[in-house]
Design an enzyme around this catalytic site. Structure first.
Site, mmCIF file in Angstrom:
data_model
loop_
_atom_site.group_PDB
_atom_site.id
_atom_site.type_symbol
_atom_site.label_atom_id
_atom_site.label_comp_id
_atom_site.label_asym_id
_atom_site.label_seq_id
_atom_site.Cartn_x
_atom_site.Cartn_y
_atom_site.Cartn_z
ATOM 1 N N PRO A 2 0.829 -1.205 0.000
ATOM 2 C CA PRO A 2 0.000 0.000 0.000
ATOM 3 C C PRO A 2 0.866 1.259 0.000
ATOM 4 O O PRO A 2 1.868 1.326 0.697
ATOM 5 C CB PRO A 2 -0.825 -0.108 1.287
ATOM 6 C CG PRO A 2 -0.193 -1.172 2.100
ATOM 7 C CD PRO A 2 0.675 -2.002 1.208
ATOM 8 N N GLU A 3 0.496 2.227 -0.842
ATOM 9 C CA GLU A 3 1.178 3.518 -0.878
ATOM 10 C C GLU A 3 0.223 4.584 -0.342
ATOM 11 O O GLU A 3 -0.855 4.258 0.139
ATOM 12 C CB GLU A 3 1.615 3.836 -2.318
ATOM 13 C CG GLU A 3 2.511 2.758 -2.923
ATOM 14 C CD GLU A 3 2.968 3.092 -4.339
ATOM 15 O OE1 GLU A 3 3.154 4.279 -4.640
ATOM 16 O OE2 GLU A 3 3.124 2.166 -5.140
ATOM 17 N N LYS A 57 3.071 6.269 4.758
ATOM 18 C CA LYS A 57 2.332 5.009 4.643
ATOM 19 C C LYS A 57 1.977 4.422 6.013
ATOM 20 O O LYS A 57 1.533 3.282 6.100
ATOM 21 C CB LYS A 57 3.171 3.979 3.879
ATOM 22 C CG LYS A 57 3.661 4.441 2.518
ATOM 23 C CD LYS A 57 4.513 3.338 1.901
ATOM 24 C CE LYS A 57 5.315 3.839 0.718
ATOM 25 N NZ LYS A 57 6.228 2.817 0.196
ATOM 26 N N ARG A 267 13.423 -2.162 -8.361
ATOM 27 C CA ARG A 267 11.987 -2.310 -8.578
ATOM 28 C C ARG A 267 11.653 -2.286 -10.066
ATOM 29 O O ARG A 267 12.265 -1.530 -10.837
ATOM 30 C CB ARG A 267 11.213 -1.163 -7.883
ATOM 31 C CG ARG A 267 11.551 -0.961 -6.424
ATOM 32 C CD ARG A 267 11.153 -2.153 -5.563
ATOM 33 N NE ARG A 267 9.748 -2.500 -5.698
ATOM 34 C CZ ARG A 267 8.755 -1.946 -4.983
ATOM 35 N NH1 ARG A 267 9.038 -1.028 -4.093
ATOM 36 N NH2 ARG A 267 7.512 -2.323 -5.160
#
Ligand SMILES: [Zn+2]
Length: 284
Positions: A2-3, A57, A267
């Site tokens: 989750p961001e 976050k 990433r």
């Protein structure tokens, strides 16, 4: 993972659902998921939820009597509030449930975390702002105090490529892999561009892009990428209209060129080879 938009959506849901609720029991199913300063797991019992705050976050649930619960969701953490009937229909608890807070009304808050990297940590409320994790966070891009000048200064503090800088929570709080790719595509900046080669115009475009992709995603309830669920157990829809993230091999929504995928800062990184011009050969 989750961001910012997903955590903002969870915060809004929790604010609707659990503020004013009084804890009647805490059940810890996986001991490492719950850290407490007290010798028992029951120090939240008898306390009412006063509000929910977000730092990047991280979520902080504030109770009365100077007690707060910091929720680090990390990779796969979920916080879902459900009545007994809703819990039945969502099949909760399930194998990923690590902690259950039950409220006097019968409502329950499930902390699910498949990968077990997430943590719930009980701390005194007056120590939240000096918590080392919170104190080290960069500015929040949805905060009014976040300006293009602030972004310029934060990027200058990290000599790396712009994608890596955006992922660094000390530079900006809350932006992760999805929204970094979306913002760079929107601003037409190549992810490998060194931060010290960004022009003033590029930084202003990036500033607007970060704000607009985050706002759009919050409006759409966040992105659902595998494990994210809102506080009501629903999924977000941002990825249905993502500009570049998850679209490798598909046509760029701006120019039709095939979206490329490379690795940056460890990433998977999506970009348009035509709209996002690579930096000069000296910097590659
Ligand atoms: Zn393009």
């Amino acid at each position: 993972m989750p961001e910012l938009p997903e955590v903002a959506t969870i915060r809004a849901g929790l604010t609707r659902l659990i503020v004013g609720e009084e804890v009647s029991s805490v059940e810890v199913l996986w001991p490492k998921s719950y850290q407490s300063r007290a010798p028992t797991d029951q120090e939240l019992v008898g306390h009412k939820v006063q509000g929910i705050r977000r730092f990047g976050k991280l979520l902080v649930i504030d109770f009365d009597s100077n007690i707060s619960l910091m929720a680090h969701l990390r990779m796969t953490g979920q916080l879902i509030a459900a009545s007994p009937q809703q819990a039945d229909s969502l099949a909760l608890p399930d194998r990923s449930t690590r902690v259950i807070l039950t409220f006097a009304s019968g409502l329950r808050l499930f902390f699910n975390d498949q990968r077990k990297f997430g943590r719930l940590v009980v701390v005194p409320t007056d120590r939240v702002s000096s918590d080392p994790f919170i104190a080290s966070l960069g500015p929040d891009p949805t905060d009014e105090a976040f300006t293009p000048a602030k972004l310029t200064a934060r990027l200058a503090s990290r000599r790396t490529n712009v994608k890596g800088a955006l992922l660094d929570q000390h530079v900006l709080a809350g932006v992760g892999n999805i929204y970094a790719d979306e913002a760079l595509w929107t601003a037409m900046i190549h992810p490998l561009t060194p931060t010290d080669e960004l022009t003033g115009t590029q930084i202003r475009r990036l500033y607007s892009a970060i704000k607009s992709v985050l706002t759009t995603s919050i409006d759409r309830g966040g992105s659902t990428s595998r494990n994210y669920l809102s506080a009501e157990g629903t999924r977000g829809t941002y990825l249905d209209q993502a500009c570049v993230y998850g679209r490798a091999g598909q046509p760029c929504r701006r120019c039709g060129t095939q979206i490329a995928k490379i690795k940056v800062a460890g990433r998977g990184t999506h970009y348009c080879p035509r709209c996002q011009k690579p930096p000069s050969c000296h910097s590659l």
